[in-house]
Write a protein that holds these residues in place. Structure first.
Motif, PDB file in Angstrom:
ATOM      1  N   ALA A 136       0.969  -1.009   0.151  1.00 53.20           N
ATOM      2  CA  ALA A 136      -0.160   0.024  -0.469  1.00 53.20           C
ATOM      3  C   ALA A 136       1.142   1.318   0.031  1.00 53.20           C
ATOM      4  O   ALA A 136      -0.028   2.335  -0.254  1.00 53.20           O
ATOM      5  CB  ALA A 136      -1.103   0.300   1.562  1.00 53.20           C
ATOM      6  N   VAL A 137       2.413   1.121   0.527  1.00 52.46           N
ATOM      7  CA  VAL A 137       2.726   2.137   0.524  1.00 52.46           C
ATOM      8  C   VAL A 137       3.734   2.795  -0.907  1.00 52.46           C
ATOM      9  O   VAL A 137       4.440   4.007  -1.616  1.00 52.46           O
ATOM     10  CB  VAL A 137       4.364   2.141   1.698  1.00 52.46           C
TER      11      VAL A 137
ATOM     12  N   GLU B 138      -4.059   2.874  10.165  1.00 51.91           N
ATOM     13  CA  GLU B 138      -3.691   3.951   9.838  1.00 51.91           C
ATOM     14  C   GLU B 138      -3.792   4.078   8.399  1.00 51.91           C
ATOM     15  O   GLU B 138      -2.180   4.920   9.127  1.00 51.91           O
ATOM     16  CB  GLU B 138      -4.604   4.650  10.682  1.00 51.91           C
ATOM     17  N   MET B 139      -3.637   5.261   7.816  1.00 49.31           N
ATOM     18  CA  MET B 139      -2.882   5.539   6.265  1.00 49.31           C
ATOM     19  C   MET B 139      -3.072   7.599   6.351  1.00 49.31           C
ATOM     20  O   MET B 139      -3.827   7.931   7.229  1.00 49.31           O
ATOM     21  CB  MET B 139      -3.752   5.079   5.308  1.00 49.31           C
ATOM     22  N   GLN B 140      -2.048   7.782   5.512  1.00 51.92           N
ATOM     23  CA  GLN B 140      -1.916   9.285   5.966  1.00 51.92           C
ATOM     24  C   GLN B 140      -2.649   9.852   4.953  1.00 51.92           C
ATOM     25  O   GLN B 140      -2.951  11.393   6.094  1.00 51.92           O
ATOM     26  CB  GLN B 140      -0.870   9.607   5.684  1.00 51.92           C
TER      27      GLN B 140
ATOM     28  N   SER C 161      -0.452   7.174   0.788  1.00 47.53           N
ATOM     29  CA  SER C 161      -0.975   6.055   1.146  1.00 47.53           C
ATOM     30  C   SER C 161      -0.190   5.636   2.447  1.00 47.53           C
ATOM     31  O   SER C 161       0.250   4.310   2.153  1.00 47.53           O
ATOM     32  CB  SER C 161      -0.696   5.022  -0.152  1.00 47.53           C
ATOM     33  N   LYS C 162       0.978   6.500   2.363  1.00 47.52           N
ATOM     34  CA  LYS C 162       1.787   6.163   4.167  1.00 47.52           C
ATOM     35  C   LYS C 162       1.285   5.654   5.433  1.00 47.52           C
ATOM     36  O   LYS C 162       0.395   6.782   5.831  1.00 47.52           O
ATOM     37  CB  LYS C 162       2.676   7.451   3.665  1.00 47.52           C
ATOM     38  N   PRO C 163       1.792   4.373   5.162  1.00 50.19           N
ATOM     39  CA  PRO C 163       0.712   4.179   6.788  1.00 50.19           C
ATOM     40  C   PRO C 163       1.572   5.003   8.032  1.00 50.19           C
ATOM     41  O   PRO C 163       2.297   5.205   7.924  1.00 50.19           O
ATOM     42  CB  PRO C 163       1.134   3.122   6.872  1.00 50.19           C
TER      43      PRO C 163
END
Length: 523
Positions: A51-52, A497-499, A63-65
């Protein structure tokens, strides 16, 4: 042959898969293999570990966690809270903030019990934080909440709501225990024998369980000694006030006395109580019963194993009480093996002791022999004990092994009497769970009200945990997992939790899917 994409719905969650056709040369036919692509997020497959990254391999800020939260172990607990209406009933008695605090602390006692000043740190790593990040779980606020609960009728009102909701009206298990405390300031404390730490004062606690549902439904706190059944009358009145009429006091040997039995019979209170050999009349009754207890007419089977059961009656000056004398051959063998092993070990332990010149030999002997002292006589040779085992004392003890008497009040056959008494183990395990797994000991509160509040929170945690164990037994999962190992396995399921504010659940393994499916849970 072209591959196709399809969505599979598993436990209410959608996942993308690629269906790839290929030719099987052995079977000479077209077959298909399925390749997992990721969770369905906004119509696209997304893998948590990917996802990142974007398609170009560049890190996308959107999309950064930001943070991972423990989530999986909360899934069964939250279902049970909803199923038993625990949150709803607490919400009727507390404001939303206090209710959420109480539930959070109760779940902490089940998943990872910590000191009250560390609950906030645990909460911040839990997925509960995502729903209510402002929950004031500082130790001062927790103390205020416990004080508020303990200084009110919230516990008794909650118990009444639970009993009515569950429809509890059948036989209840009843037992007593003590909770030791470091505090010296609580009026509820008494000094004396404590099961947990003889050096600490303790609070006496009773518990009532719903036999069918296997969960605790009521508890009561006693100041002072509880070996006299007159102390229990208030609890009995409470049980009856909740319209529970079919109850049974299942008591331990500490309550056995002619005075207690007479009182219980006079009050027409149903009970089951094992006898001790302290009374001469009971010794005579046992001696008379064991003369012919192995007669075929007394042979039965209990849990597919042979057992001998003989009806007996204890007659005293002011009462007559019925009972059953049981002889369990398998239990006799186990008790003999344990006893002989201990008899030898204690003898060896005493003989190894060198008697200090400044101490009395008798004191050293009693200190080392403890409850086995009556089975030995001793001499002193070169500042050491020479131990002689008393044959008559050992013979008398051996003759009673595998045999015990249960007295009862009410209409009960031997099977019902023994079954109910053996199920008392459920209550004892509940106490053990409260003390060790939920870590209610040792109490470290300094007021009666905060102590009562803390016990109430532990009681809620125990309800949830024992219901979880019952679910595991009903689904067969208990054959593969303990409560602890199941929670540890589910703990691997996390929320990320994503950015960009999105929250996603990590991939669920086959083991976790199997647990969730069997227990009908959704991640």
């Amino acid at each position: 042959m072209k591959s196709t994409l399809r969505i599979k719905k598993i436990n209410g969650i959608e996942y993308w898969y690629e269906d790839i056709p290929y030719y099987d040369t052995e079977k000479k036919q077209i077959r298909h293999r399925s390749k997992y692509l990721g969770k369905n997020v906004n119509g696209k497959p997304v893998r948590v570990r990917d996802a990142v990254n974007s398609n170009e391999g560049m890190l996308l800020p959107s999309s950064k966690p930001l943070k991972a939260y423990n989530y999986g172990e909360l899934i069964p607990l939250q279902k049970i809270i909803e199923e038993l209406s625990i949150g709803e009933f607490l919400g009727d008695l507390l404001n939303e903030k206090d209710r959420n605090m109480a539930l959070a602390i109760a779940m902490n006692r089940i998943t990872r019990p910590v000191a009250m000043y560390n609950v906030r740190s645990w909460y911040e790593n839990s997925a509960l934080f995502l729903n209510d990040p402002e929950l004031p779980l500082k130790s001062q606020n927790i103390s205020k909440l416990l004080d508020k609960i303990g200084d009110s009728d919230i516990p008794s009102t909650f118990i009444g709501k639970m009993l009515r909701n569950l429809g509890t009206n059948r036989t209840l298990m009843y037992d007593l225990t003590s909770l030791s405390s470091h505090s010296q300031l609580i009026n509820l404390l008494e000094y004396g024998y404590s099961r947990d730490d003889p050096e600490l004062p303790q609070i006496n606690l009773s518990m009532v369980l719903d036999k069918d549902k296997g969960i605790p439904v009521m508890y009561d706190i006693y100041p002072g000694s509880i070996v006299d059944v007159t102390t229990l009358k208030n609890t009995i009145k409470k049980i009856e006030a909740y319209e529970v009429n079919d109850y049974t006091l299942v008591m331990d040997r500490g309550f056995f006395s002619t005075g207690n039995i007479e009182d219980l019979l006079h009050e027409k209170i149903p009970f089951i109580m094992p006898a001790t050999m302290m009374l001469k009349s009971v010794k005579e009754l046992m001696s008379l019963a064991q003369k012919d207890i192995e007669s075929p007419e007394y042979l039965h089977k209990f849990n597919k194993k042979p057992i001998f059961v003989k009806p007996v009656v204890l007659e005293e000056a002011n009462f007559k009480v019925n009972g059953y004398c049981f002889y369990d051959p398998k239990r006799e063998v186990e008790e003999k093996s344990t006893f002989y092993s201990r008899l030898y070990d204690v003898k060896e332990h005493i003989e190894k002791a060198k008697i200090p010149a400044w101490r009395k030999a008798e004191d050293v002997f009693k200190e080392r022999a403890r409850d086995m002292a009556s089975f030995y006589s001793w001499e002193i040779v070169d500042n050491h004990f020479t131990i002689i085992i008393k044959k008559n004392a050992v013979s008398q003890r051996i003759n009673r092994m595998g045999k015990f008497i249960l007295f009862y009040n009410g209409e009960r056959d031997w099977m019902d009497c023994l079954t109910v008494y053996r199920e008392r183990d459920v209550v004892e395990k509940g106490f053990k769970t409260m003390k060790k797994d939920i870590q209610s000991l040792p109490l470290n509160t300094n007021k009666d009200s905060t102590t009562k509040g803390f016990i109430f929170i532990c009681f809620i945690g125990l309800m949830i945990r024992m219901r979880l164990l019952k679910m595991m037994k009903e689904t067969g999962i208990v054959e593969e997992y303990t409560v602890e190992s199941l929670l540890l396995e589910l703990e691997k399921v996390r929320k990320i939790e994503m950015q960009n504010g999105e929250v996603i659940v990590t991939e669920i393994t086959r083991k976790q899917k199997d647990i969730l499916a069997k227990m009908e849970l959704c991640a």
